[in-house]
Motif scaffolding. Sequence first.
Motif, short mmCIF file in Angstrom:
data_model
loop_
_atom_site.label_atom_id
_atom_site.label_comp_id
_atom_site.label_asym_id
_atom_site.label_seq_id
_atom_site.Cartn_x
_atom_site.Cartn_y
_atom_site.Cartn_z
N ILE A 185 -16.56 -18.68 -4.93
CA ILE A 185 -15.52 -19.50 -4.11
C ILE A 185 -14.09 -18.99 -4.48
CG2 ILE A 185 -14.28 -21.72 -4.00
CD1 ILE A 185 -17.02 -23.00 -4.46
N ASP A 186 -13.76 -18.71 -5.57
CA ASP A 186 -12.61 -17.90 -6.24
C ASP A 186 -12.17 -16.71 -5.55
OD1 ASP A 186 -10.20 -17.71 -7.78
OD2 ASP A 186 -11.19 -16.51 -8.81
N ARG A 229 -1.61 -22.23 -2.05
CA ARG A 229 -2.79 -22.49 -2.71
C ARG A 229 -3.27 -21.07 -3.61
NH1 ARG A 229 -5.42 -23.78 1.50
NH2 ARG A 229 -5.42 -25.83 1.41
N ILE A 230 -3.11 -20.07 -2.90
CA ILE A 230 -3.54 -18.89 -3.68
C ILE A 230 -2.86 -18.64 -4.76
CG2 ILE A 230 -3.81 -16.43 -3.48
CD1 ILE A 230 -4.56 -16.70 -0.49
N VAL A 283 -5.33 -11.95 -6.51
CA VAL A 283 -4.38 -12.86 -5.94
C VAL A 283 -3.36 -12.41 -4.96
CG1 VAL A 283 -1.94 -14.02 -6.30
CG2 VAL A 283 -3.94 -14.64 -7.90
N SER A 284 -3.02 -10.72 -5.21
CA SER A 284 -2.22 -10.01 -4.34
C SER A 284 -3.00 -9.66 -3.04
CB SER A 284 -1.73 -8.87 -5.06
OG SER A 284 -2.82 -8.00 -5.47
N SER A 285 -4.18 -9.50 -3.39
CA SER A 285 -4.84 -9.00 -2.10
C SER A 285 -5.46 -10.10 -1.09
CB SER A 285 -6.31 -8.22 -2.41
OG SER A 285 -6.95 -9.27 -3.15
N LYS A 286 -5.60 -11.39 -1.77
CA LYS A 286 -5.66 -12.58 -0.95
C LYS A 286 -4.14 -12.87 -0.17
CE LYS A 286 -8.78 -14.43 -4.27
NZ LYS A 286 -8.89 -15.66 -5.18
N LEU A 287 -3.31 -12.69 -0.64
CA LEU A 287 -1.90 -12.98 -0.26
C LEU A 287 -1.55 -11.98 1.04
CD1 LEU A 287 0.37 -13.91 -3.10
CD2 LEU A 287 -0.52 -15.28 -1.54
N GLU A 288 -2.17 -10.76 0.69
CA GLU A 288 -1.86 -9.80 1.72
C GLU A 288 -2.69 -10.17 3.04
OE1 GLU A 288 -1.29 -5.14 1.33
OE2 GLU A 288 -3.30 -5.61 1.02
N LEU A 289 -3.92 -10.55 2.88
CA LEU A 289 -4.65 -10.96 4.06
C LEU A 289 -4.27 -11.83 4.75
CD1 LEU A 289 -7.37 -10.44 5.40
CD2 LEU A 289 -8.49 -12.21 3.69
N TRP A 301 0.86 -22.66 8.27
CA TRP A 301 -0.66 -22.55 7.74
C TRP A 301 -0.60 -21.32 6.74
CZ3 TRP A 301 -3.54 -18.11 8.13
CH2 TRP A 301 -4.66 -17.91 7.53
N GLY A 302 0.03 -20.56 7.17
CA GLY A 302 0.29 -19.33 6.27
C GLY A 302 1.11 -19.58 5.02
N THR A 303 2.03 -20.38 4.97
CA THR A 303 2.82 -20.81 3.87
C THR A 303 1.87 -21.58 3.00
OG1 THR A 303 4.84 -20.88 5.18
CG2 THR A 303 4.78 -22.00 3.17
N LYS A 304 1.09 -22.33 3.33
CA LYS A 304 0.04 -23.25 2.73
C LYS A 304 -0.95 -22.65 2.03
CE LYS A 304 0.48 -27.89 5.38
NZ LYS A 304 -0.36 -28.82 5.97
N GLN A 305 -1.46 -21.62 2.75
CA GLN A 305 -2.58 -20.62 2.20
C GLN A 305 -1.99 -19.96 1.08
OE1 GLN A 305 -5.81 -20.65 3.02
NE2 GLN A 305 -5.44 -22.40 4.18
N SER A 306 -0.93 -19.35 1.19
CA SER A 306 -0.11 -18.51 0.24
C SER A 306 0.19 -19.41 -0.94
CB SER A 306 1.14 -18.00 0.61
OG SER A 306 0.77 -17.28 1.67
#
Length: 549
Positions: free
Chosen positions: A208-209, A443-444, A452-458, A436-441
């Motif tokens: 999940i993480d 949360r990450i 973390v950096s690769s998730k934010l980039e995606l 949506w992008g702000t919320k996802q970022s």
Amino acid sequence: MNETKKATALVEITGNTYPVKEQLKALGARWNGAKRCWVVSADRAEEAAALVQAPAPRAAVVPTPTTSVNWSEEQTAIFQWFATGTGNMVVQARAGTGKTTTIKEAFNHAPETGRLLYAVFNKKNQKEAQEKITDARVDVRTLHSLGFFFIKSVWRNARPDDAVEYDRINRVTDCLPDEVASALHRLVGFCKNLTTSVPDLNTVLDIIDSRNITVPDEMEAEFPPAKLAKLAIAVLKETLIADQADRVSFNDMVWLPVVAGWVKPTFSMVVVDEAQDMNMPQLLMAERACLKTGRICIVGDDRQAIYGFRGAATDGMHMMRQRLNAGQLGLTTTYRCPKTVVALANVVVPDYTAAPSAPEGEVLDMGLDVAVKSLVVGDAVLSRLNAPLMSVCLSLLRNGTAARIEGRDIGKQLVGMVRKLKAKSVPNFLEKLTAWGTKQSRRIQASGGRHVSSKLELIQDQVQTLATVAEGCESVTDIELKITALFEDSDNARKPAVVCSSVHKAKGLEWNRVCLLEETFKNKEATGEEANIYYVAVTRAKKTLVRAR
């Protein structure tokens, strides 16, 4: 003829000792000794045909090795192992080194008279290999099709239907919101790609993480990660129980027979291609499908391992070499890339060499605007991210140059995101997309953990891609239509065009002239997946490589 009498169809089989004859009999088939084939009623012919796709003994004739080709020393060493080698082998085959041609010839040197398996990555690879390999002993298969055969050996009426996964979800819990059910569906899929048994709670929490499985903010309190993990484990256990409608999903086809212990030793030799892209269940299936007295050859390029995000074993070739106590040979001379391109790739892969007959080629440096204006139909533009491709593709179209983006499945995912936002207008869509992008970022960043950096980039890439495609659209429907029109696959493209592709989608493809969006690549001289991505990108070029900055 009595109209109620069932028509018959002949399913040709080489002999009555075929491994699935009992299953054929269960379908009502009978053996015709005179014609040496099975006769089955037309209404069961499709099921019978599925069975006979399974590995079957055929005439044990070992083909004669080809002597008219000037094979390299590396190729000759591989042929020698196929002819007389013992134990198992790993072959490191770099990009464009004639791998399939070498494997085809290698089979001709193998003395085995039983069944041989050539396991390939996907249907496209299967079709290409079947056109080249005519050795009657060799079954060319995807591991999913092989796994489906093993499933049918236990669940005789099994049939593919991905809808079964959502039905399993519905059976283990009551009335999940669509967004939660979708997240759970993704989680179960990753579990089936990453595990070889029903995983424990901590393993699922790690998935999940690492895979950024989330539910909407307002639902997180009711469905925290631990609850999602427990539900996923319940769905995985449900997979082991036969579905009342005999359905199995695509993700079941390898995971289920491996976990349930249904994979049986069948082949006297197993050759696994593109092994660097295989996940652990696939690699274990290949290992278990080999007879104890048989041999296994793992073929791939550890520097083309770029599918870790999808579940591929990032060190799968190294792990399999240790597990199989295998030796190692190499194919390092490319017959695709020119010398200047190989020199650039050497920064990442030092043992990569150009064939003596290779042309010099050229590596050009250009500004992005100049590079884009120089593109013509037949060229390719490669990027590590999708958003920059959207800008280039739209720019080409505005200038009257035919262009498309590789990856119909990516288009479908983007359309799904558009619909998920449920916007009423283009301005409303852009507003919701930004939120949506702000919320996802956030949360990450709050969750921390790995990658973390690769998730934010995606997340940023998805937002930028959709924002770019929305430019000039008058309605949300226009956005969806634009996405559908832009994204296609090379196999079924409607017309020639400049192909704009992520490196992941370009893998296995090649062009005379390739333009790299240089600024999208990072850590090119490292040893991890980022460097691998650059190596894959560079080696798509057969004549000219343009570095656009």
